[in-house]
Design an enzyme around this catalytic site. Structure first.
Site, mmCIF file in Angstrom:
data_model
loop_
_atom_site.group_PDB
_atom_site.id
_atom_site.type_symbol
_atom_site.label_atom_id
_atom_site.label_comp_id
_atom_site.label_asym_id
_atom_site.label_seq_id
_atom_site.Cartn_x
_atom_site.Cartn_y
_atom_site.Cartn_z
ATOM 1 C CG ASP A 210 -2.318 -0.723 0.552
ATOM 2 O OD1 ASP A 210 -1.884 -1.434 0.218
ATOM 3 O OD2 ASP A 210 -2.491 -1.329 2.257
ATOM 4 N NE ARG B 198 -4.548 -1.542 -4.143
ATOM 5 C CZ ARG B 198 -4.649 -1.865 -3.025
ATOM 6 N NH1 ARG B 198 -3.792 -1.214 -1.625
ATOM 7 N NH2 ARG B 198 -4.019 -3.596 -2.600
ATOM 8 N NE ARG C 176 -6.068 6.016 6.093
ATOM 9 C CZ ARG C 176 -5.190 4.959 6.884
ATOM 10 N NH1 ARG C 176 -4.511 5.671 7.645
ATOM 11 N NH2 ARG C 176 -5.380 3.854 6.344
HETATM 12 P P1 FDA Z 1 -14.180 9.283 -4.159
HETATM 13 O O1 FDA Z 1 -13.799 9.667 -3.184
HETATM 14 O O2 FDA Z 1 -14.082 10.953 -5.129
HETATM 15 O O3 FDA Z 1 -15.594 8.838 -4.394
HETATM 16 C C1 FDA Z 1 -16.433 8.645 -5.078
HETATM 17 C C2 FDA Z 1 -17.694 7.826 -4.875
HETATM 18 O O4 FDA Z 1 -17.328 6.770 -4.438
HETATM 19 C C3 FDA Z 1 -18.575 9.413 -3.592
HETATM 20 O O5 FDA Z 1 -19.030 10.033 -4.560
HETATM 21 C C4 FDA Z 1 -19.631 7.545 -3.293
HETATM 22 O O6 FDA Z 1 -20.417 7.391 -3.653
HETATM 23 C C5 FDA Z 1 -18.358 6.674 -3.362
HETATM 24 N N1 FDA Z 1 -17.611 6.373 -1.497
HETATM 25 C C6 FDA Z 1 -16.251 6.980 -1.540
HETATM 26 N N2 FDA Z 1 -15.465 6.244 -0.654
HETATM 27 C C7 FDA Z 1 -16.677 6.432 -0.174
HETATM 28 C C8 FDA Z 1 -16.760 6.274 1.274
HETATM 29 N N3 FDA Z 1 -15.709 5.877 2.412
HETATM 30 N N4 FDA Z 1 -18.615 5.254 2.048
HETATM 31 C C9 FDA Z 1 -19.190 5.040 1.604
HETATM 32 N N5 FDA Z 1 -19.185 5.689 -0.084
HETATM 33 C C10 FDA Z 1 -18.145 5.668 -1.299
HETATM 34 N N6 FDA Z 1 -4.788 5.063 -0.830
HETATM 35 C C11 FDA Z 1 -4.003 5.510 -0.597
HETATM 36 O O7 FDA Z 1 -3.750 6.617 -0.519
HETATM 37 N N7 FDA Z 1 -3.260 4.064 -0.587
HETATM 38 C C12 FDA Z 1 -3.647 3.194 -0.443
HETATM 39 O O8 FDA Z 1 -2.596 2.265 -0.663
HETATM 40 C C13 FDA Z 1 -5.166 3.058 -1.546
HETATM 41 N N8 FDA Z 1 -4.710 1.458 -1.601
HETATM 42 C C14 FDA Z 1 -6.607 1.487 -1.776
HETATM 43 C C15 FDA Z 1 -6.855 -0.023 -2.388
HETATM 44 C C16 FDA Z 1 -8.720 -0.331 -2.313
HETATM 45 C C17 FDA Z 1 -9.117 -1.120 -3.161
HETATM 46 C C18 FDA Z 1 -9.395 1.053 -2.788
HETATM 47 C C19 FDA Z 1 -10.906 1.029 -3.267
HETATM 48 C C20 FDA Z 1 -8.892 2.693 -2.174
HETATM 49 C C21 FDA Z 1 -7.529 2.650 -1.800
HETATM 50 N N9 FDA Z 1 -6.918 3.607 -1.336
HETATM 51 C C22 FDA Z 1 -5.359 4.162 -1.079
HETATM 52 C C23 FDA Z 1 -7.731 5.079 -0.533
HETATM 53 C C24 FDA Z 1 -8.237 5.622 -2.012
HETATM 54 O O9 FDA Z 1 -6.327 7.017 -2.428
HETATM 55 C C25 FDA Z 1 -9.183 6.837 -1.614
HETATM 56 O O10 FDA Z 1 -8.769 7.698 -0.499
HETATM 57 C C26 FDA Z 1 -10.171 6.167 -1.688
HETATM 58 O O11 FDA Z 1 -10.851 5.247 -2.378
HETATM 59 C C27 FDA Z 1 -11.920 7.623 -1.966
HETATM 60 O O12 FDA Z 1 -11.815 7.854 -3.458
HETATM 61 P P2 FDA Z 1 -12.353 7.050 -4.456
HETATM 62 O O13 FDA Z 1 -12.014 6.933 -5.740
HETATM 63 O O14 FDA Z 1 -13.262 5.900 -4.423
HETATM 64 O O15 FDA Z 1 -13.402 8.607 -5.268
#
Ligand code: FDA
Length: 305
Positions: A132, A182, A286
């Protein structure tokens, strides 16, 4: 208001006092919605259920703020135990870990030694390991360690974050290692000196790095719950005729479960990131920072159903 709450939860996520307190009092206050349980046995059960629904998994033994060599060695042992549990139970699961848990902030020999021991077991058991990405301060070192390990191991990948200005250069430089990456937006609180302050730029840059990584011909995990990003990826792979076995969607356990199931039905590979362990506090904070509306679920957890 959303921004204030976001900063508040990110502040809490870094607080050592609350981390220790949370460890002591176990999985309560609604964190169970995002965390599979405190033990590897609980995680195995969750992986089985997800595998039965056609989803792959990556498990993460939660652990932050490791202060001593013995804690880092214990965390590495947990990772090896998890890899063996995956293999013994014939589960479709990978492992994710954080280098701070492996002792990155304590000593170079410690983190390298722990990683090599884990990767020896991972190669033997054929279980893939993703490092990660943590905060900006640790990004350079994380990538250096990844590159060193990649020279000796196949079962290793890492993560790049689209909110950092440096990421486009990193993805180009990493191409020499044919990495399995990723790609995410980024979850930590970073200064505008190193990261795009505007969400729209973070979103655009995620699309940008997804395209670059695909065009480089490398295996791509698009880790986002954002429909715009998912739709962009679907369109890109269709246009460029990229086969389904060259990429996957990843989402967090308990978040947008309906979307995860739809993607499986549409024939895409979906991997769910399943955290487990008693050190769940920073991870949980987070998730709340990403979406303060989740606080409603927490309050429900505290004050009854
Ligand atoms: P965004 O935050 O723009 O959200 C888009 C939409 O998704 C929202 O409008 C909502 O509908 C939905 N959504 C998002 N978060 C939600 C929540 N918590 N609950 C409910 N709905 C939600 N980061 C990092 O810094 N280092 C890492 O190693 C990783 N690893 C990682 C693995 C995996 C499998 C995932 C999915 C994510 C990570 N992340 C991460 C976290 C990533 O950086 C980010 O903070 C989150 O995925 C939120 O961003 P989104 O791309 O989902 O979109």
């Amino acid at each position: 208001m959303e921004k204030i709450l976001k900063n508040f939860f990110l502040f809490l996520s870094k607080n050592r006092f609350f981390t220790k307190l949370a460890k002591r009092y176990g999985l309560r206050f609604g964190a169970g919605r995002f965390v599979a349980g405190e033990t590897i046995e609980a995680a195995v059960q969750t992986i089985k259920e997800l595998n039965d629904k056609g989803m792959s998994v990556t498990i993460d033994h939660l652990g932050e703020f490791i202060d001593s060599r013995s804690e880092a060695v214990a965390a590495a042992e947990e990772c090896m135990e998890a890899i063996r549990a995956i293999a013994d139970n014939k589960l479709d699961s990978q492992l994710s870990l954080k280098l701070t848990s492996m002792g990155m902030d304590i000593a170079d020999d410690l983190v390298m030694d722990n990683m090599r021991r884990i990767l020896d077991v991972a190669e033997e058991k054929d279980v893939f390991v993703t490092i990660d990405m943590e905060d900006f301060e640790r990004c350079e070192k994380t990538l250096e360690i990844f590159k060193k390990l990649r020279e000796d191991y196949d079962h290793i990948g890492t993560v790049l974050q689209s909110y950092l200005y440096r990421t486009e250069e990193d993805i180009k430089a990493l191409n020499a290692y044919s990495p399995n990456l990723r790609l995410v937006k980024g979850a930590y609180k970073e200064s505008a000196k190193v990261a795009f302050p505007e969400k729209k730029d973070v979103d655009e840059n995620l699309k940008n790095i997804i395209r670059i990584h695909f065009m480089n011909g490398n295996y791509t995990a698009v880790a986002s719950h954002d429909d715009a990003i998912i739709d962009y990826t679907k369109q890109l792979v269709a246009e460029k005729k990229i086969p389904n076995d060259r990429f996957e969607f990843q989402m967090l356990y308990g978040i947008r479960v309906d979307r995860q199931e739809e993607l499986v039905k549409e024939g895409y590979k979906v991997r769910v990131y399943v955290p487990y362990g008693n050190d769940w506090y920073g991870y949980f904070m987070r998730r709340l920072a990403e979406r303060p509306a989740n606080v409603a679920f927490v309050l429900k957890g505290v004050f009854g159903k």
